[in-house]
Write an enzyme that holds these catalytic residues in place. Structure first.
Site, PDB file in Angstrom:
ATOM      1  N   ASP A   1      67.983  53.771  34.692  1.00 51.65           N
ATOM      2  CA  ASP A   1      68.608  53.536  35.987  1.00 51.65           C
ATOM      3  C   ASP A   1      69.262  52.149  35.911  1.00 51.65           C
ATOM      4  O   ASP A   1      68.996  51.381  34.984  1.00 51.65           O
ATOM      5  CB  ASP A   1      67.535  53.596  37.074  1.00 51.65           C
ATOM      6  CG  ASP A   1      68.089  53.297  38.446  1.00 51.65           C
ATOM      7  OD1 ASP A   1      69.158  53.835  38.785  1.00 51.65           O
ATOM      8  OD2 ASP A   1      67.461  52.519  39.185  1.00 51.65           O
TER       9      ASP A   1
ATOM     10  N   ASP B   1      70.425  49.610  39.022  1.00 54.22           N
ATOM     11  CA  ASP B   1      69.927  48.605  39.964  1.00 54.22           C
ATOM     12  C   ASP B   1      68.405  48.640  40.030  1.00 54.22           C
ATOM     13  O   ASP B   1      67.803  49.691  40.261  1.00 54.22           O
ATOM     14  CB  ASP B   1      70.487  48.876  41.356  1.00 54.22           C
ATOM     15  CG  ASP B   1      72.009  48.845  41.386  1.00 54.22           C
ATOM     16  OD1 ASP B   1      72.557  47.805  41.759  1.00 54.22           O
ATOM     17  OD2 ASP B   1      72.625  49.869  41.022  1.00 54.22           O
TER      18      ASP B   1
END
Length: 219
Positions: A11, A13
């Site tokens: 992922d 952020d």
């Protein structure tokens, strides 16, 4: 723990980059533009992983069901777009982790729910991403996470089977998507998790408190 792995997907952020300062500032500007007092970054930070929904919820106490949510979200997007590399940093330990992944002849990539409108200029601006084999945004595939489609798209672009990949993320939807895609899953407990969140309850195959702990999981 993980065997015969060819790729590590992350992922964005809260897992690779700390974008909370720019996300929070974009929302806080909306408050100050309206004559409202500024909120401390500590208020925004735990909600950074939820994007516009989290930021607007903290700034104005509204959700997607609010009649003005769509227009406020676009205002937030424009604010964020103008500042998204000003204070965003790479989490400590991530550059070394990526170097070790590459030294092991593995490939790596990004699967985020962030729209390509933001993902593409952001990853171009940060040199870390020059070696990424795939960058999948929230609007790349037919559905965003927690649907497995973005992760399956990443595996396809890397010409690998899903079971040859592991996915690392700091939100429950990351783990749900990874499990649905038949990938190994790792919960990153160093991102934006609030005190009330227990990543061990997400059902991931493993949980790490620091980025480099991931290396110990790769056989």
């Amino acid at each position: 723990m993980f065997h015969d792995i060819r790729a590590v997907l992350f992922d964005l952020d809260g897992t690779l980059i700390d974008s909370a300062p720019d996300l929070g500032a974009a929302a806080d500007q909306m408050r100050t533009d309206r004559g409202l007092p500024s909120l401390p970054m500590a208020r925004y930070r735990p909600m950074a992983g939820a994007g516009a929904r989290g930021m607007l919820g903290e700034a104005f106490g509204i959700g997607p069901e609010h009649p003005e949510f769509a227009s406020l979200r676009e205002e937030f997007f424009e604010n964020y777009e103008s500042r998204m590399t000003q204070r965003t940093t790479i989490f400590e330990g991530i550059p070394d982790l990526i170097d070790h992944i590459l030294q092991r002849n593995l490939v790596w990539g990004v699967v985020t729910n962030k729209a390509a409108r933001f993902t593409e200029p952001l990853t171009r601006a940060i040199s870390l991403f020059a070696t990424a084999g795939a960058v999948i945004s929230g609007d790349t595939a037919s559905h965003p996470k927690p649907h497995p489609a973005p992760l399956l798209e990443a595996a396809s672009r890397l010409q690998l089977r899903p079971e040859q990949c592991i996915y690392v993320g700091d939100d429950e939807r990351d783990i749900v998507a990874g499990l649905a895609a038949n990938m190994g899953t790792v919960a990153a407990a160093y991102g934006y998790l609030g005190a009330k969140v227990d990543p061990k309850a997400w059902g991931a195959h493993a949980t790490i408190k620091y980025p480099k702990e991931l290396l110990q999981l790769l056989a």
